[in-house]
Design a protein around this motif. Sequence first.
Motif, PDB file in Angstrom:
ATOM      1  N   ARG A  28      32.399  86.953  38.318  1.00 45.66           N
ATOM      2  CA  ARG A  28      32.085  87.523  37.000  1.00 45.66           C
ATOM      3  C   ARG A  28      30.887  86.772  36.435  1.00 45.66           C
ATOM      4  NH1 ARG A  28      37.321  85.168  35.875  1.00 45.66           N
ATOM      5  NH2 ARG A  28      37.103  83.207  34.710  1.00 45.66           N
ATOM      6  N   SER A  29      30.109  87.472  35.640  1.00 41.92           N
ATOM      7  CA  SER A  29      28.864  86.904  35.128  1.00 41.92           C
ATOM      8  C   SER A  29      29.143  85.933  33.996  1.00 41.92           C
ATOM      9  CB  SER A  29      27.947  88.021  34.627  1.00 41.92           C
ATOM     10  OG  SER A  29      27.627  88.897  35.679  1.00 41.92           O
ATOM     11  N   GLY A  30      28.305  84.885  33.962  1.00 43.46           N
ATOM     12  CA  GLY A  30      28.371  83.923  32.878  1.00 43.46           C
ATOM     13  C   GLY A  30      27.129  84.039  32.012  1.00 43.46           C
ATOM     14  N   THR A  31      26.832  82.981  31.330  1.00 46.32           N
ATOM     15  CA  THR A  31      25.640  82.968  30.464  1.00 46.32           C
ATOM     16  C   THR A  31      24.448  82.397  31.209  1.00 46.32           C
ATOM     17  OG1 THR A  31      26.254  80.793  29.618  1.00 46.32           O
ATOM     18  CG2 THR A  31      27.068  82.710  28.406  1.00 46.32           C
ATOM     19  N   ALA A  32      23.248  82.796  30.796  1.00 44.33           N
ATOM     20  CA  ALA A  32      21.991  82.270  31.343  1.00 44.33           C
ATOM     21  C   ALA A  32      21.937  82.378  32.862  1.00 44.33           C
ATOM     22  CB  ALA A  32      21.812  80.813  30.915  1.00 44.33           C
ATOM     23  N   GLY A  33      22.427  83.521  33.389  1.00 47.27           N
ATOM     24  CA  GLY A  33      22.362  83.756  34.830  1.00 47.27           C
ATOM     25  C   GLY A  33      23.427  83.055  35.643  1.00 47.27           C
ATOM     26  N   GLU A  34      24.334  82.349  34.997  1.00 47.75           N
ATOM     27  CA  GLU A  34      25.405  81.660  35.723  1.00 47.75           C
ATOM     28  C   GLU A  34      26.403  82.665  36.305  1.00 47.75           C
ATOM     29  OE1 GLU A  34      27.111  78.908  32.969  1.00 47.75           O
ATOM     30  OE2 GLU A  34      25.707  77.313  33.515  1.00 47.75           O
ATOM     31  N   VAL A  35      27.103  82.211  37.349  1.00 46.75           N
ATOM     32  CA  VAL A  35      28.094  83.045  38.034  1.00 46.75           C
ATOM     33  C   VAL A  35      29.388  82.263  38.159  1.00 46.75           C
ATOM     34  CG1 VAL A  35      28.685  84.232  40.174  1.00 46.75           C
ATOM     35  CG2 VAL A  35      26.333  84.265  39.343  1.00 46.75           C
ATOM     36  N   CYS A  36      30.482  82.885  37.765  1.00 48.39           N
ATOM     37  CA  CYS A  36      31.799  82.291  37.983  1.00 48.39           C
ATOM     38  C   CYS A  36      32.407  82.954  39.214  1.00 48.39           C
ATOM     39  CB  CYS A  36      32.701  82.506  36.770  1.00 48.39           C
ATOM     40  SG  CYS A  36      34.359  81.807  36.985  1.00 48.39           S
ATOM     41  N   TYR A  40      39.211  77.936  45.247  1.00 52.78           N
ATOM     42  CA  TYR A  40      38.281  77.322  44.306  1.00 52.78           C
ATOM     43  C   TYR A  40      37.964  78.313  43.194  1.00 52.78           C
ATOM     44  CZ  TYR A  40      34.295  79.787  46.537  1.00 52.78           C
ATOM     45  OH  TYR A  40      33.424  80.731  47.031  1.00 52.78           O
ATOM     46  N   GLN A  41      37.588  77.769  42.065  1.00 50.37           N
ATOM     47  CA  GLN A  41      37.171  78.551  40.895  1.00 50.37           C
ATOM     48  C   GLN A  41      36.063  77.762  40.215  1.00 50.37           C
ATOM     49  OE1 GLN A  41      40.332  79.381  38.141  1.00 50.37           O
ATOM     50  NE2 GLN A  41      39.070  80.655  36.802  1.00 50.37           N
ATOM     51  N   TYR A  42      34.822  78.086  40.587  1.00 49.84           N
ATOM     52  CA  TYR A  42      33.686  77.292  40.153  1.00 49.84           C
ATOM     53  C   TYR A  42      32.669  78.167  39.407  1.00 49.84           C
ATOM     54  CZ  TYR A  42      35.375  73.875  43.592  1.00 49.84           C
ATOM     55  OH  TYR A  42      36.125  73.000  44.311  1.00 49.84           O
ATOM     56  N   ARG A  43      31.863  77.489  38.602  1.00 51.05           N
ATOM     57  CA  ARG A  43      30.740  78.127  37.922  1.00 51.05           C
ATOM     58  C   ARG A  43      29.449  77.638  38.588  1.00 51.05           C
ATOM     59  NH1 ARG A  43      30.518  80.685  33.115  1.00 51.05           N
ATOM     60  NH2 ARG A  43      32.623  79.980  32.630  1.00 51.05           N
ATOM     61  N   PHE A  44      28.612  78.583  38.986  1.00 50.04           N
ATOM     62  CA  PHE A  44      27.362  78.265  39.669  1.00 50.04           C
ATOM     63  C   PHE A  44      26.176  78.694  38.816  1.00 50.04           C
ATOM     64  CE2 PHE A  44      30.591  78.998  42.884  1.00 50.04           C
ATOM     65  CZ  PHE A  44      30.471  77.886  43.711  1.00 50.04           C
ATOM     66  N   ARG A  45      25.066  78.006  38.993  1.00 45.11           N
ATOM     67  CA  ARG A  45      23.873  78.303  38.202  1.00 45.11           C
ATOM     68  C   ARG A  45      23.156  79.560  38.663  1.00 45.11           C
ATOM     69  NH1 ARG A  45      20.964  72.406  37.063  1.00 45.11           N
ATOM     70  NH2 ARG A  45      22.689  71.510  35.855  1.00 45.11           N
ATOM     71  N   SER A  46      23.423  79.997  39.908  1.00 41.47           N
ATOM     72  CA  SER A  46      22.735  81.175  40.431  1.00 41.47           C
ATOM     73  C   SER A  46      23.585  81.822  41.518  1.00 41.47           C
ATOM     74  CB  SER A  46      21.376  80.791  41.023  1.00 41.47           C
ATOM     75  OG  SER A  46      21.553  79.956  42.163  1.00 41.47           O
ATOM     76  N   GLN A  47      23.211  83.064  41.852  1.00 42.83           N
ATOM     77  CA  GLN A  47      23.879  83.766  42.948  1.00 42.83           C
ATOM     78  C   GLN A  47      23.665  83.036  44.269  1.00 42.83           C
ATOM     79  OE1 GLN A  47      25.867  86.206  43.472  1.00 42.83           O
ATOM     80  NE2 GLN A  47      25.964  87.381  41.561  1.00 42.83           N
ATOM     81  N   GLU A  48      22.463  82.493  44.433  1.00 41.83           N
ATOM     82  CA  GLU A  48      22.167  81.788  45.689  1.00 41.83           C
ATOM     83  C   GLU A  48      23.073  80.584  45.876  1.00 41.83           C
ATOM     84  OE1 GLU A  48      18.892  84.314  44.520  1.00 41.83           O
ATOM     85  OE2 GLU A  48      19.952  82.718  43.441  1.00 41.83           O
ATOM     86  N   ALA A  49      23.299  79.841  44.798  1.00 43.65           N
ATOM     87  CA  ALA A  49      24.177  78.666  44.887  1.00 43.65           C
ATOM     88  C   ALA A  49      25.608  79.088  45.182  1.00 43.65           C
ATOM     89  CB  ALA A  49      24.113  77.873  43.587  1.00 43.65           C
ATOM     90  N   ALA A  50      26.055  80.171  44.559  1.00 43.79           N
ATOM     91  CA  ALA A  50      27.410  80.666  44.802  1.00 43.79           C
ATOM     92  C   ALA A  50      27.570  81.123  46.242  1.00 43.79           C
ATOM     93  CB  ALA A  50      27.729  81.814  43.837  1.00 43.79           C
ATOM     94  N   GLN A  51      26.586  81.824  46.747  1.00 41.73           N
ATOM     95  CA  GLN A  51      26.654  82.329  48.113  1.00 41.73           C
ATOM     96  C   GLN A  51      26.643  81.197  49.136  1.00 41.73           C
ATOM     97  OE1 GLN A  51      23.818  85.387  48.944  1.00 41.73           O
ATOM     98  NE2 GLN A  51      24.388  85.561  51.108  1.00 41.73           N
ATOM     99  N   ALA A  52      25.839  80.187  48.878  1.00 41.86           N
ATOM    100  CA  ALA A  52      25.777  79.047  49.799  1.00 41.86           C
ATOM    101  C   ALA A  52      27.117  78.328  49.864  1.00 41.86           C
ATOM    102  CB  ALA A  52      24.678  78.083  49.362  1.00 41.86           C
ATOM    103  N   ALA A  94      41.788  86.922  38.437  1.00 37.69           N
ATOM    104  CA  ALA A  94      40.331  86.883  38.274  1.00 37.69           C
ATOM    105  C   ALA A  94      39.899  87.520  36.955  1.00 37.69           C
ATOM    106  CB  ALA A  94      39.649  87.581  39.443  1.00 37.69           C
ATOM    107  N   GLY A  95      40.655  88.515  36.472  1.00 37.52           N
ATOM    108  CA  GLY A  95      40.318  89.152  35.200  1.00 37.52           C
ATOM    109  C   GLY A  95      39.607  90.479  35.379  1.00 37.52           C
ATOM    110  N   GLN A  96      39.678  91.304  34.338  1.00 36.07           N
ATOM    111  CA  GLN A  96      39.099  92.643  34.413  1.00 36.07           C
ATOM    112  C   GLN A  96      37.586  92.626  34.571  1.00 36.07           C
ATOM    113  OE1 GLN A  96      40.445  94.793  30.964  1.00 36.07           O
ATOM    114  NE2 GLN A  96      42.545  95.040  31.733  1.00 36.07           N
ATOM    115  N   ALA A  97      36.950  91.580  34.104  1.00 36.08           N
ATOM    116  CA  ALA A  97      35.488  91.511  34.192  1.00 36.08           C
ATOM    117  C   ALA A  97      34.999  91.107  35.576  1.00 36.08           C
ATOM    118  CB  ALA A  97      34.958  90.519  33.153  1.00 36.08           C
ATOM    119  N   ALA A  98      35.914  90.709  36.452  1.00 37.94           N
ATOM    120  CA  ALA A  98      35.530  90.222  37.778  1.00 37.94           C
ATOM    121  C   ALA A  98      35.413  91.366  38.778  1.00 37.94           C
ATOM    122  CB  ALA A  98      36.539  89.199  38.278  1.00 37.94           C
ATOM    123  N   THR A  99      34.524  91.187  39.726  1.00 37.78           N
ATOM    124  CA  THR A  99      34.314  92.158  40.797  1.00 37.78           C
ATOM    125  C   THR A  99      34.503  91.459  42.138  1.00 37.78           C
ATOM    126  OG1 THR A  99      32.679  93.356  39.468  1.00 37.78           O
ATOM    127  CG2 THR A  99      32.676  93.771  41.838  1.00 37.78           C
TER     128      THR A  99
END
Length: 201
Positions: free
Chosen positions: A35-43, A56-68, A15-20
Amino acid sequence: MADGRTIHIKRTDFAGQAATRVFNDEKLGVEVFQRSGTAGEVCEIAFSGMRCKPDYQYRFRSQEAAQAHRETWYQAKRAGAEEKRNRVELSRAAGAQLGVGDVLVAIWGYEQTNYNYYQVTRKVGALSVEIRELAKDVSYNDAAMVGECVPIKGRFIGAPMIKRVDSQGGVKVSCARATKKSSMVVGGVDVFSPDRYTSYA
């Protein structure tokens, strides 16, 4: 086999050092990192079981989308684990239906009916049995091309085979599926009803 700590370390490195780590379920071996992406995106990176390769290893536009997405994935993991537990429980219950000395019958054939008999000679854990093929007593009517056969319990003609008991209490053999054959005890001896077979050879 790697232990839980080793698996966690490998996943964290992936996941990398930047990941929680934001979610985990020890029973299912589930760990989810973000880990945080740009413009509020979440990896988000998710693992399950004993695997160090992500589910899975996806990039989401928001925390809500990632959580869903995570919730849908996690519920599917829980349902799969529950289904697996149910299959094991059914197999254990089915395995208990077969005991040493039980006789099984397999019916098979194309354009004719054949019977093979097997006897349980040993229990192998809760889910499997050892069986051996039995000789059979056969009578045949040449004119009608039909006959009758019954197993001869204790007269073995085949080598021992370890077979897993399925959820219906049967086992798979080379020719078909074998299930327990009913009998009556007469004078301390198992008596089996004859099976009617056909042969056109």
